[in-house]
Enzyme design. Structure first.
Site, PDB file in Angstrom:
ATOM      1  CG  HIS A  94      56.797  52.081  79.346  1.00 61.57           C
ATOM      2  ND1 HIS A  94      57.938  52.354  80.050  1.00 61.57           N
ATOM      3  CD2 HIS A  94      56.542  53.185  78.601  1.00 61.57           C
ATOM      4  CE1 HIS A  94      58.367  53.562  79.730  1.00 61.57           C
ATOM      5  NE2 HIS A  94      57.543  54.099  78.857  1.00 61.57           N
ATOM      6  CG  ASP A 156      49.146  52.605  68.888  1.00 54.19           C
ATOM      7  OD1 ASP A 156      49.172  51.988  67.814  1.00 54.19           O
ATOM      8  OD2 ASP A 156      48.128  52.763  69.573  1.00 54.19           O
ATOM      9  CD  GLU A 270      46.009  52.175  66.284  1.00 46.36           C
ATOM     10  OE1 GLU A 270      45.666  53.126  67.019  1.00 46.36           O
ATOM     11  OE2 GLU A 270      47.030  51.485  66.482  1.00 46.36           O
TER      12      GLU A 270
HETATM   13  P1  FAD Z   1      57.679  45.677  81.332  1.00 43.43           P
HETATM   14  O1  FAD Z   1      56.593  46.528  81.836  1.00 43.43           O
HETATM   15  O2  FAD Z   1      59.025  45.949  81.843  1.00 43.43           O
HETATM   16  O3  FAD Z   1      57.304  44.143  81.605  1.00 43.43           O
HETATM   17  C1  FAD Z   1      56.027  43.635  81.301  1.00 43.43           C
HETATM   18  C2  FAD Z   1      55.956  42.136  81.689  1.00 43.43           C
HETATM   19  O4  FAD Z   1      56.800  41.404  80.830  1.00 43.43           O
HETATM   20  C3  FAD Z   1      56.429  41.858  83.113  1.00 43.43           C
HETATM   21  O5  FAD Z   1      55.704  40.789  83.637  1.00 43.43           O
HETATM   22  C4  FAD Z   1      57.867  41.451  82.910  1.00 43.43           C
HETATM   23  O6  FAD Z   1      58.320  40.617  83.969  1.00 43.43           O
HETATM   24  C5  FAD Z   1      57.813  40.736  81.582  1.00 43.43           C
HETATM   25  N1  FAD Z   1      59.053  40.861  80.826  1.00 43.43           N
HETATM   26  C6  FAD Z   1      59.703  41.997  80.471  1.00 43.43           C
HETATM   27  N2  FAD Z   1      60.802  41.688  79.759  1.00 43.43           N
HETATM   28  C7  FAD Z   1      60.831  40.346  79.650  1.00 43.43           C
HETATM   29  C8  FAD Z   1      61.720  39.420  79.036  1.00 43.43           C
HETATM   30  N3  FAD Z   1      62.810  39.811  78.376  1.00 43.43           N
HETATM   31  N4  FAD Z   1      61.441  38.112  79.144  1.00 43.43           N
HETATM   32  C9  FAD Z   1      60.339  37.669  79.789  1.00 43.43           C
HETATM   33  N5  FAD Z   1      59.475  38.493  80.406  1.00 43.43           N
HETATM   34  C10 FAD Z   1      59.718  39.817  80.317  1.00 43.43           C
HETATM   35  N6  FAD Z   1      50.803  47.657  74.065  1.00 43.43           N
HETATM   36  C11 FAD Z   1      50.373  47.310  72.839  1.00 43.43           C
HETATM   37  O7  FAD Z   1      50.143  46.137  72.565  1.00 43.43           O
HETATM   38  N7  FAD Z   1      50.183  48.255  71.873  1.00 43.43           N
HETATM   39  C12 FAD Z   1      50.459  49.563  72.083  1.00 43.43           C
HETATM   40  O8  FAD Z   1      50.278  50.380  71.197  1.00 43.43           O
HETATM   41  C13 FAD Z   1      50.936  49.955  73.368  1.00 43.43           C
HETATM   42  N8  FAD Z   1      51.269  51.237  73.620  1.00 43.43           N
HETATM   43  C14 FAD Z   1      51.723  51.580  74.860  1.00 43.43           C
HETATM   44  C15 FAD Z   1      52.066  52.906  75.107  1.00 43.43           C
HETATM   45  C16 FAD Z   1      52.530  53.288  76.338  1.00 43.43           C
HETATM   46  C17 FAD Z   1      52.898  54.728  76.584  1.00 43.43           C
HETATM   47  C18 FAD Z   1      52.619  52.326  77.376  1.00 43.43           C
HETATM   48  C19 FAD Z   1      53.056  52.751  78.742  1.00 43.43           C
HETATM   49  C20 FAD Z   1      52.285  51.004  77.153  1.00 43.43           C
HETATM   50  C21 FAD Z   1      51.835  50.618  75.886  1.00 43.43           C
HETATM   51  N9  FAD Z   1      51.505  49.296  75.597  1.00 43.43           N
HETATM   52  C22 FAD Z   1      51.080  48.948  74.348  1.00 43.43           C
HETATM   53  C23 FAD Z   1      51.599  48.245  76.625  1.00 43.43           C
HETATM   54  C24 FAD Z   1      52.958  47.558  76.563  1.00 43.43           C
HETATM   55  O9  FAD Z   1      53.057  46.771  75.410  1.00 43.43           O
HETATM   56  C25 FAD Z   1      53.158  46.624  77.747  1.00 43.43           C
HETATM   57  O10 FAD Z   1      52.923  47.278  78.940  1.00 43.43           O
HETATM   58  C26 FAD Z   1      54.575  46.047  77.727  1.00 43.43           C
HETATM   59  O11 FAD Z   1      54.665  45.020  78.655  1.00 43.43           O
HETATM   60  C27 FAD Z   1      55.567  47.122  78.074  1.00 43.43           C
HETATM   61  O12 FAD Z   1      56.851  46.713  77.703  1.00 43.43           O
HETATM   62  P2  FAD Z   1      58.034  46.891  78.727  1.00 43.43           P
HETATM   63  O13 FAD Z   1      59.269  46.574  77.974  1.00 43.43           O
HETATM   64  O14 FAD Z   1      57.990  48.193  79.406  1.00 43.43           O
HETATM   65  O15 FAD Z   1      57.674  45.695  79.744  1.00 43.43           O
END
Ligand code: FAD
Length: 517
Positions: A94, A156, A270
């Site tokens: 994400h 969120d 918020e």
């Molecule tokens: P990914 O996109 O898969 O990875 C993000 C990064 O973390 C990459 O560099 C990856 O290599 C690394 N990573 C992933 N897993 C691990 C692991 N296990 N160990 C080490 N590194 C790792 N953020 C907020 O703070 N508050 C919010 O309210 C919020 N709402 C969101 C709503 C939506 C719809 C979206 C799309 C994003 C939102 N985000 C929010 C942003 C979100 O927190 C970050 O984009 C987060 O990185 C997404 O988590 P993911 O599991 O999809 O990570």
């Protein structure tokens, strides 16, 4: 064997993606002897080539589903024997700008829905041990369902993994009280870029513990035993939105709420900016909590209005008049527009899962899964937020962005400065989140290119006007950009990288370091 892999698949830029990799690469990758699976099919590598942003395509060599920590060690050691292979841990993908992708590298698909949540009690505090690949929504359901307990700090939207949010910060309306999610974990198990398994906390291997939190995946893969602090879960939530025509009054009330003692404020604070129109996406229909509620846009002549969103926790045993009295007392001191108030009661779990409903609708409208999302997130210092409102919200974005424009204050004192996250100056700063949704099939939509350019323009305006800010979920294409982002923290970030991932194998999609040979 790895040399063969590199020669045949990594260095040939002409036709690699058109090869049928599943037959040719699989035997070499199988030499890792994993318990988990390796998938090199075009369907799988194509789906791991993008992320929620849908702005870039970066195709990996293979997607590996590790079944345990040992698999992760094997993958990292395998990559380190090569000259060029990189490894990207991917949570739920994400990110917006390809942060969890790896060009011709190995994706570690960390998402894991089947894990248990284990309750632990240490030093009088309750916590749960969870897997780094778990989605926060699963943790919520399991914690509340089994133990009646809940993590304290959220995002969120909860379709994000623990490892993914901890690699950034994890912020929402509870951050003012408990800090970001990175301030709410007490222990991690990490596999470093050297393939070592390290358990770390405030006392043990604390340099790695703090580097990994907000560390953009650069120092290690967060695997198991993420210890998350929990507290008794409330039953119910009163969810309230009030409207302001003046930004100064909105910020005054928001800052007052976040600086009061617990018990004298709401449990969630918020806010967002919206357009004074009946536009279903950018206007007041996006503010009402129930379709029956109506707002009269003629009440204010201002083009841009502000909504403060707050919530109060309560237990089922509280009668509604008690809750009403508490809410009235808190609202009584605030300066929102007369009668511009919307409220509803819902369960705590439904409140935390509130974005799930928006996700369902966006999926049905074709603007969630495959549509581009050129989002921009910033932390803007309190000293700069009035200027930001004047120049950005009231001018550049006065017609909205096709999605939420969040703006709310956070207390710096709740952040641990030893983590890798960088923040602007001052005791209070605001998160600004421009969550743009585009509809590629709607011809009048501005092009994605224009929206990305508008994001650049906003960043440049902040720079030109000397506004104090930092990107959240940062993205830069050059190391110079990263150096400026980290400022005087850059040298320690580099030092930690050389200590825990000297070959720069991990998380190449962040584009901070180049793979070393
Ligand atoms: P990914 O996109 O898969 O990875 C993000 C990064 O973390 C990459 O560099 C990856 O290599 C690394 N990573 C992933 N897993 C691990 C692991 N296990 N160990 C080490 N590194 C790792 N953020 C907020 O703070 N508050 C919010 O309210 C919020 N709402 C969101 C709503 C939506 C719809 C979206 C799309 C994003 C939102 N985000 C929010 C942003 C979100 O927190 C970050 O984009 C987060 O990185 C997404 O988590 P993911 O599991 O999809 O990570």
């Amino acid at each position: 064997m790895i040399a063969y892999l590199e020669q045949h698949f990594l260095h040939d830029d002409t036709n690699n993606d058109s090869l049928e990799p599943q037959q040719q690469q699989q035997p070499i990758l199988q030499s890792m002897n994993l318990t988990g699976t390796i998938d090199t099919t075009v369907a799988t590598t194509t789906s791991a080539a993008t992320d929620f942003g849908n702005l870039h395509v970066t195709t990996p060599l293979a997607v590996i589903k590790p079944s345990n920590t040992h698999d992760i060690v094997s993958v990292i050691r395998f990559a380190s024997q090569s000259q060029t292979l990189t490894v990207a841990p991917r949570g739920n993908g994400h990110s917006i700008n390809g942060q969890s992708t790896a060009h011709k590298g190995l994706i570690l698909d960390m998402k894991n829905n089947n894990e248990l949540v284990k309750l632990v009690k240490k030093n009088g505090c309750y916590a749960v041990d969870v897997n780094g690949g778990m989605l926060w929504e699963d943790i919520l359901r399991k914690c509340v369902g089994k133990y009646g307990l809940s993590p304290r700090s959220w995002t969120d939207y909860l379709g994000l993994t623990v490892g993914g949010t901890l690699s950034n910060a994890g912020v929402s309306g509870q951050t003012f009280r408990y800090g970001p999610q990175t301030s709410n974990v007490t222990e991690l198990e990490v596999v470093t870029g050297t393939g070592d398994v390290v358990v770390c906390d405030h006392g043990r291997n604390s340099d790695l513990f703090f580097a990994v939190l907000g560390g953009l995946g650069q120092f290690g893969v967060i695997t198991r035993a993420v210890r998350v602090l929990v507290q008794p879960a409330p039953d119910m939530v009163r969810w309230i939105r009030v409207i302001y025509s003046e930004f100064s009054e909105f910020t005054r009330d928001a800052e007052s709420l976040i600086t009061r003692k617990e018990g004298e404020s709401f449990d969630y604070v918020e806010g967002f900016v919206f357009v004074n129109s009946d536009d279903p996406v950018n206007g007041w229909p996006s503010v009402v909590l129930d379709p029956d509620q109506v707002y009269d846009p003629t009440r204010s002549g201002n083009r841009v209005l502000y909504c403060l969103e707050v919530a109060l926790h309560y237990s089922k045993g509280n009668c509604s008049s008690t809750v009403d009295t508490r809410v009235e007392k808190l609202l009584g001191r605030m300066r929102f527009m007369d009668d511009a108030i919307f409220q509803m009661d819902l369960s705590y779990v439904d409140f935390l899962l509130r974005v799930k409903e928006a996700e369902k609708q966006a999926k049905a409208n074709g603007i969630w899964d495959d549509a581009p999302h050129p989002w921009l997130n910033l932390f803007v210092s309190k000293s700069a937020i009035e200027d930001f409102d004047r120049v950005v919200f009231k001018k550049i974005l006065k017609d909205g962005i096709g999605g939420p424009m969040l703006v709310y204050p956070i207390l710096r004192s709740k952040w641990d400065e030893r983590t890798s996250v960088v923040l602007p100056e001052g005791d209070i700063f605001y998160i600004v989140a421009l969550l743009r949704f585009t509809n590629p099939s709607y011809q009048k939509s501005p092009s994605v290119r224009d929206l990305v350019l508008q994001n650049h323009e906003i960043v440049q305006i902040c720079n030109r006007n000397g506004l104090d800010f930092k990107l959240y979920l940062p993205h830069y294409n050059t190391q110079e950009g990263w150096k400026q982002h980290f400022g005087d923290r850059w040298s320690s970030f580099v030092e930690m990288k050389s200590r825990y991932d000297p070959l720069a194998i991990l998380a190449p999609g962040q584009k901070i370091f180049t793979r070393q040979q």
